[in-house]
Structures are given as structure tokens and as C-alpha cells.
Write an enzyme that holds these catalytic residues in place. Structure first.
Site: not given
Length: 838
Positions: A422, A512, A580, A682, A753
Site C-alpha cells: 500500500h 485506479r 478499473r 490476475e 500493469c
């Protein structure tokens, strides 16, 4: 015929040496643009010849030059004294009788044309050989609400005096103009009663970055001096220039300003001043000072003015509170950011450390910059008030609760986390220097001590005691070769969009939206759709405050999200911007205002209620509806058809069908108006079922971070196993190669990505060799990534890795490729091929 007066109708831009930049522009607009519907108040200019006659009759020229000659041009230590002497000299001299007579005659003629009692705006307008490259904007004086011919004559004299304000003297020195090169003209213009309405400024490019596809309009109540002098924080509107005058709404951004002060007309006899500055009433501060209709009109006018002058423009406007009409009251070429744009677009900065103190700690470096500041050790976001602007945040680990704090930090250092944690992701989005996974930084660094955080020495970042010394060099990328494989950006913060659009790119491969929800919306969507069910009283009060400008609380979410996405879509138009849909995990959603009540407690949110599974579930579906409504507005109302949508963490083909149907239910129909929907690759199931997913989606985007985690079965934030995280693991690379080959065979686009292609040239070679369409990078890794891609393409085709035998789609009875021999188990592995049996 007047010798010293020219009406606006008689002036063009070619008269600049005679009437100065402001008046030449006003005359040009009045004569050329008024017929095209742009309203400009009538008026006249007192020419520079009148000023020169004033100097000649009073024998002031040599005396003024003698005074200014004494100026300390190095330190400007005597600027106040020199300026005062010059102003006293001018003010003590008399205006020529011929000039006074012509001023009064022109005033009476203007009154006759207006057929009403008028007040005047009287503005100084400098003249010089090199205008408009030196605009003199804001250097000289303007005077408002001047009434009567005698007051006008006195004000013209004051304008002459203002040529020698301290700031004007220094400005001329900075620009290289001598006193002999500059004269002054005075513009006299009928006042617009904006004291009863609003006024402001507009730019035909973004004033912060020089991005030129926008018109930015600022607006306050009352006369415009408060905005020019910075006393009031204005409302701000941004319009997308290519959509002005089209069927689309070009307003893509609106920000409500404080508008603290309102300047109005005053009775000079009573107050001693023609204007009075008052505090704006609270209820008016909570409203926009002009309507969207006004914004659209101003946007159209600004675009026409820019087109007429063929250059970016800085424009002042006013709205008459009596008639409701808008007027352009000034326009000048924009002279700062338009110069910087080319340089900014063609250079990137690199940092090199020269000397440094004792090494205190080290970890994974993010970005390639260096920063310094006082260390501030924090244990939790509750201690946010302890972090001052420009200090270095040092902590154990971060989560989304830390996001607002991290934006204030000069650098970020954490004990835990990897390069996809994060803290790492947020630091890259903010462009902040960061070192993660240091292990023991909170033990080695003392609170309050000066430290340097260096990420300019390779993949390992170092924290040094004290303030280091370093150099910054700019790299010319004007001749940077672009690869055939599309380099794209990863972006979440709209405030960085215009700036990053100058980097070499072909769009945004991953937008995002979580950043916008966290920073600009802050509220859990279900706390808005189900506000009456919300039991947290503190959250209720906060939501009421945040949504106070919206009749329907749901519109707050839709509007803010649409504006954020539209800002990025505008910055990169017409290149693709792949958005996204929300991919918070349940614990992250719970941290939003009002979120805890609507989120489950999960043991492992990473593989829990996230991504596609939320969108059609009754537990979140009406929240997803708000996301869809925002995206529909961006594409269909604002016209950003370059926006494509992407579904994250879609586990099964059946789930994919449910999500696509749910989006259609909410107005986002695949194929309508060119809408394309991508899916993130993913999860291993996305690769194993790639044929089926390709039948449903228009493109794939490989999320290498999650795919690596879920393939290797590890937590990237766990220090115990983070060393095993490796996108180059053969299992991960086989899955990636299979996904690329399937996409190419099915004729759909596929990108990746992640950080790996910039960190590891061999990984970039692998992707390029497999034929990937695009690779998306954070801004700090983009140039290196492009260089790696170009190098890979130059190397030519390499031998492709051998991977799983390409399998046809599975039948519903789960019959696989071959019947199993009686001697074989349910599966067997041989060599490089993995073959499945019934």
C-alpha cells in the site's frame, strides 16, 4: 481629431506601441469580436503620447532617470526610497491642458454613446517594444467606480504615477527594460455592475501546468480586484476545449471556493473610497457565484478569443447584476506557463547524491528522487496532527487510513511492505520519495532528527542521518524513441493528470478509482444509498456536511467520481483511459465514512468479497450503480469516449456474465457508443479459462502483482515470505505468456500493469517477445520502461518459452483434452507440457 485619445472602436492590436497591451487588446476585441457576439464594454484610451507630453512640459524625463539611476540593482536595498522619490515628482507635476481637454471631451462622448449615467474603470497600460512577451500584468494600478470628468482627470494622473510603483520599477529591471523604453497609456472603460453579481479571470490553458486543452474559469462575488489580489478563494470551473460548442457538456470539473470577500461600489463622499470590501454572507459562500450557463458562455468566448489571437490567453470578465449580461473586460497573452510547456514536455529530472551522513536504515527504493526533512515517527493515523508539512513520515506499515497523511510528507519510510504494498502504491501515485520494507527504521531513526531519504542509488533505498547534498539534472527526452508496444501510465490522482500528460505515453492503462473515492469522496457508497439506515451518528453528521451542496446524497458520489475520471480522460484525450471499477477490499471499504456498518468482517479480504463479486451482489449492487452512473456521465454527457472500463478480480465466466448484465442494467451497455469492457487477468482461473473470458470481454489487462501472489500462494506484505515474490517465477511467466497468446489468437487487446518491466529489462523483453500490446507504468518508472521496451524490440524475436499445451475450451461435462490411459493417474506432467485428462 484627437491627438491624445483613441476610441476602442479605432484601436487594433497593431496600436500596441501607442496604447499599451491592455488597451490594444481591448480595442482589438471591441472592433473584431463584438460583432461575433462577445460583449466588451465601450471606452477609450489616453495614448502614450499624452504621457510623453506630460514628461516634456514638466521637464521630468532626465530627473526621473537620475533618480532611478541611483537604484541598487543588486540587492534593491533602496527601492522604497527611489520609488517614493519618483512618485512624488510625478504627482507634483501638472497634466498638460491639451490632454485634460481631450480627456473631458472623450468622457462626454462616451456618456452620450452609453445614454446613461456611467462609472468608470480606469486602468494603466504599459507600452514597450517587446510586448507581449513582458505583459506587465498586475504591476501597475487600476481604479474602479470613478464618477465624473474631474475625478477621471485626477485618476489619469494617478495612473501616470503608478508607472513608478516599487513593484513596477523592479519588474522593469528584471525584464531588462530601461525607463526610456517604457511609457504608459490609460484605458477608460465603462464599469460593469459586477458589484451586484460576479467577476473573475479565465485562462485558455491550465495555469498550473500549461496543459492547453482546457479553459479554466475562476469566479467570485463582486468586483474582480479580490481575485486579482488573492484576497478571495474563487469558485473554479474547468472546460474541455475540444468539446466546447459540441453536443457534449464541456464542464468536467467544478470546485466551490470560499469567496471570503465581496467588493462593492461605495459612496466616495462618505467612505473616502469608491469601493468597499465586505465579508461575503455565509449562505452565498455555500453557492456557486455563477451558473453553468454562464460558465458555458464564458468558455465559448474564451475559446474564440484564443482562436482570434492564436495563442493562450489570460482573460478578465465581469457579470452585470442589473442586466445579467456577461462582459470581457481584459485579455492579454498568457506569458508564463505557455513558455514552460515545451521544456517540461521534453525533460525529466534525475537525482545524484554527492555527500551523505551515516546510514541509519535501508529498504526498497520507490522512484528515483531524494528528499530531506525532520523524521516524524507515528504509530497510527490518529497521530496525524503531529506530522507537519515537509516532514518525513516514519512508521511500521500503512493502510488506506494513512492516505491523507501521506500527501503531507516529504518522504515516507516503513518497516514493512514490499514494492507493491500500500505504501509503495500510494507513494508512486503521489510522486513522493519512499522506502518500504526497511525492517527496523522505527528503531534506528529518532523522532525529530533531520534525515535524508535517497531513492537515487538503485533498487535499494537508504536513509541517512542529517541533510545530504545532491544534484538534480534534467534529461532531454525530446528525441526519445518510442516503442511499437504502447507505453501507458498507471494513475489515480486527478491532480497529477495534466502534469503527467506531458510525459511520452499512449494513454492510461490503469486508472485506479480508489484514490478518488478515498481522497475526494471519502464516504462509503452504501452510506449514501442507505443513509436512513446508518446508525453511526458521527458518520451521519460528517456525511451531511460533505453532501450539503447536493439535494440527493447519491449525486455527491456520482458527481465527484465523474469529475475525477473526466479530468484524467481530458488530460490524455484521445488516447485510451482504462478505468478499473472499484477494487477495495472489505476492510478498506470499512475505513470509508459510514463503511463499517455495511462491510463483513473477513479473515482474508485479499481473496474475499472484492472486485466483480461485489457488483451484482445485493450487499453492494446499489453502490456499484453509482459507479456506473458516474462512468455513463463521463462517456455520454461529457463525451469522453476514450474511457474504457475494466472489471477486477473476476473469478469465473459465470460471474463475468453477471457483471456485464448488471452494467447493462445500469446503462453501460457493451458496444453502445463504442463502450469496451476489459477484464483484469490476475487470478490463475482467468488464464485457464482465457478462451471463454475472451468471448465476453474486449480486452485483457494482466495485474502481475495479484497474479504472482495467487499463483505462488503468498502474501506480498508478509516479511516472512516476501522474498519469494517474483514475477519471473516460471509458473507466473507461463500464465502470462498463455494469456498473451490467447488474447492475440482471439483478436483482443492485452496489456500488463506493473513495476517489473521497468525494474527488469529481461522481463520487458519477455513481454515484448510474446507480443503484448501495452505495458503500463507509474510515472517515475515510465522512461526506464520505455527504454527497456525499445531495447527489447531492437533485439528482435527471441525463442519463446515453452508453456502449457494450448487447450480448446472445456466442455460443460468437464471432458478435457484426451481420454486418460488406464495406467495414468488423473493427471501427469511430462517435460514442459502439462496435459489434463478426464
Amino acid at each position: 481629431m484627437s491627438r491624445y485619445i483613441k476610441k476602442f472602436s479605432e484601436i487594433s492590436i497593431h496600436d500596441l506601441p501607442l496604447v499599451g497591451g491592455k488597451n490594444a487588446s481591448l480595442g482589438e476585441m471591441f472592433s473584431q469580436l463584438t460583432p461575433k457576439g462577445i460583449l466588451v464594454p465601450d471606452g477609450f484610451a489616453i495614448t502614450a503620447d499624452a504621457y510623453r507630453l506630460f514628461l516634456k512640459e514638466n521637464k521630468l524625463r532626465q530627473r526621473l532617470e537620475a533618480i532611478v539611476e541611483q537604484l541598487d540593482k543588486i540587492n534593491f536595498s533602496n527601492l522604497n526610497d527611489i520609488g517614493q522619490q519618483a512618485r512624488d515628482l510625478i504627482q507634483s507635476a501638472a497634466l498638460p491642458a491639451a490632454v485634460i481637454a481631450e480627456i473631458k471631451a472623450a468622457f462626454r462622448d462616451l456618456c452620450a454613446r452609453e445614454d446613461t449615467n456611467i462609472s468608470l474603470a480606469v486602468r494603466s497600460s504599459a507600452t514597450a517594444e517587446d510586448l507581449p512577451s513582458a505583459s506587465f500584468a498586475g504591476q501597475l494600478e487600476s481604479f474602479l467606480n470613478i464618477i465624473g470628468e474631474d475625478a477621471l482627470v485626477k485618476t489619469v494622473h494617478r495612473c501616470f504615477t503608478s508607472l513608478f510603483t516599487n513593484r513596477a520599477i523592479k519588474y522593469r529591471e528584471d525584464q531588462g527594460f530601461g525607463n526610456a523604453d517604457v511609457a504608459i497609456s490609460v484605458g477608460v472603460q465603462t464599469m460593469v455592475r459586477s458589484d451586484l453579481s460576479a467577476s473573475g479571470v479565465a485562462f485558455t490553458l491550465d495555469p498550473d501546468t500549461g496543459f492547453d486543452k482546457v479553459v479554466v474559469i475562476n469566479s467570485i462575488y463582486g468586483l474582480g480586484e479580490n481575485i486579482v489580489q488573492g484576497r478571495s478563494t474563487p469558485d473554479e470551473f474547468a472546460l474541455f476545449k475540444p468539446h466546447i460548442g459540441s453536443q457534449f457538456n464541456p464542464i468536467f470539473q467544478k470546485n466551490l471556493g470560499e469567496k471570503e470577500w465581496t467588493m462593492i461600489y461605495a459612496d466616495t463622499a462618505k467612505t473616502g473610497s469608491p469601493v468597499d470590501n465586505q465579508q461575503t454572507e455565509p449562505f452565498k459562500r455555500e453557492q456557486y457565484s455563477i451558473s453553468d450557463v454562464d460558465v458555458l458562455t464564458l468558455g465559448q468566448w474564451c475559446a474564440r478569443i484564443e482562436e482570434h489571437y492564436a495563442r493562450p490567453m489570460d482573460i478578465e470578465w465581469a457579470k452585470d447584476g442589473g442586466t445579467g449580461k456577461l462582459y470581457i473586460v481584459q485579455a492579454r497573452p498568457e506569458t508564463v506557463h505557455s513558455k514552460e510547456t515545451k521544456q517540461r514536455a521534453s525533460t525529466v529530472r534525475t537525482y545524484a547524491i554527492q555527500s551523505k551522513g551515516k546510514k541509519l536504515a535501508e529498504g526498497i527504493a520507490l522512484g528515483e528522487k531524494i528528499s530531506t526533512g525532520k523524521a516524524r515517527l507515528l504509530r497510527s493515523p490518529k497521530e496525524a496532527h503531529l506530522l507537519q508539512e515537509g516532514e518525513v513520515l516514519v512508521t511500521d506499515i500503512t493502510n488506506p487510513d494513512w492516505d491523507p497523511i501521506m500527501k503531507r510528507a516529504a518522504a515516507i519510510v516503513t518497516n514493512k511492505g514490499g514494492r507493491t504494498s500500500h505504501a509503495a502504491i500510494v507513494a508512486r501515485e503521489l510522486g513522493t520519495v519512499a522506502i518500504v520494507g526497511s525492517g527496523d527504521a522505527t528503531d534506528k531513526i529518532h523522532d525529530g532528527e533531520e534525515i535524508t531519504v535517497s531513492c537515487a542509488e538503485g533498487k535499494t533505498g537508504f536513509i541517512y542521518a542529517g541533510k545530504a547534498e545532491w544534484t538534480v539534472t534534467e534529461k532531454d527526452i525530446s528525441n526519445l524513441k518510442m516503442p511499437k508496444t504502447a507505453p501507458m501510465l498507471i494513475l489515480g490522482d486527478p491532480s497529477l493528470a495534466f502534469q503527467q500528460s506531458f510525459l511520452p505515453n499512449r494513454g492510461v492503462g490503469l486508472l485506479r478509482m480508489e484514490f478518488m473515492i478515498t481522497h475526494h469522496i471519502m464516504v462509503h457508497p452504501l452510506a449514501l444509498t442507505r443513509f436512513e439506515q446508518l446508525t453511526d451518528e458521527k458518520a451521519r453528521k460528517e456525511i451531511i456536511h460533505l453532501t450539503r451542496h447536493y439535494r440527493d446524497k447519491k449525486d455527491f458520489f456520482v458527481d465527484k467520481l465523474a469529475q475525477g475520471v473526466a479530468t484524467i480522460a481530458a488530460a490524455f484525450y484521445p488516447h485510451d483511459v482504462i478505468v478499473r471499477m472499484s477494487d477495495f477490499k472489505s476492510n478498506e471499504y470499512a475505513n470509508l465514512v459510514g463503511g463499517k456498518q455495511f462491510e463483513p468482517n473477513e479473515e482474508n479480504p485479499m481473496i474475499g468479497f472484492r472486485g466483480a463479486s461485489r457488483y451484482y451482489s445485493p450487499l453492494y449492487k446499489d453502490g456499484f450503480a453509482l459507479e456506473c452512473k458516474a462512468m455513463k456521465r463521463v462517456r455520454e454527457e461529457m463525451g469522453f469516449s476514450n474511457v474504457k472500463l475494466m472489471i477486477p478480480f473476476c473469478r469465473t465466466v459465470e460471474e463475468a456474465k453477471q457483471v456485464i448484465e448488471t452494467m447493462r442494467e445500469f446503462g453501460l451497455e457493451q458496444g453502445k457508443n463504442g463502450l469496451e469492457i476489459y477484464v483484469m487477468v490476475e487470478i490463475p482461473s482467468n488464464v485457464l479459462m482465457a478462451e471463454e473470458f475472451a468471448e465476453l470481454f474486449d480486452g485483457f489487462s494482466i495485474g502481475s502483482n495479484d497474479l504472482t501472489q495467487l499463483t505462488l500462494g503468498l502474501d506480498r506484505d508478509s516479511a516472512l515470505v516476501s522474498g519469494l515474490f517474483n514475477e519471473k517465477n516460471p509458473a507466473v511467466m507461463r500464465l502470462i505468456a498463455t494469456a498473451i497468446r490467447t488474447a492475440r489468437r482471439k483478436g483482443i487487446k492485452i496489456g500488463l500493469c506493473g513495476q517489473a518491466p521497468s525494474d527488469m529489462p529481461e522481463f520487458a523483453r519477455f513481454l515484448v517477445n510474446e507480443g503484448i500490446d501495452s505495458i503500463s507504468f507509474n510515472a517515475d518508472a515510465l522512461i526506464k520502461g520505455i527504454e527497456n521496451m525499445v531495447e527489447a524490440e531492437a533485439a528482435g524475436p527471441q525463442e519463446k518459452m515453452q508453456i502449457v499445451e494450448e487447450m480448446p475450451p472445456m466442455e460443460r461435462d468437464h471432458t478435457y483434452v484426451k481420454p486418460a490411459p488406464a495406467t495414468n493417474p488423473e493427471w501427469e506432467q511430462g517435460g514442459d507440457d502439462l496435459v489434463f485428462y478426464k
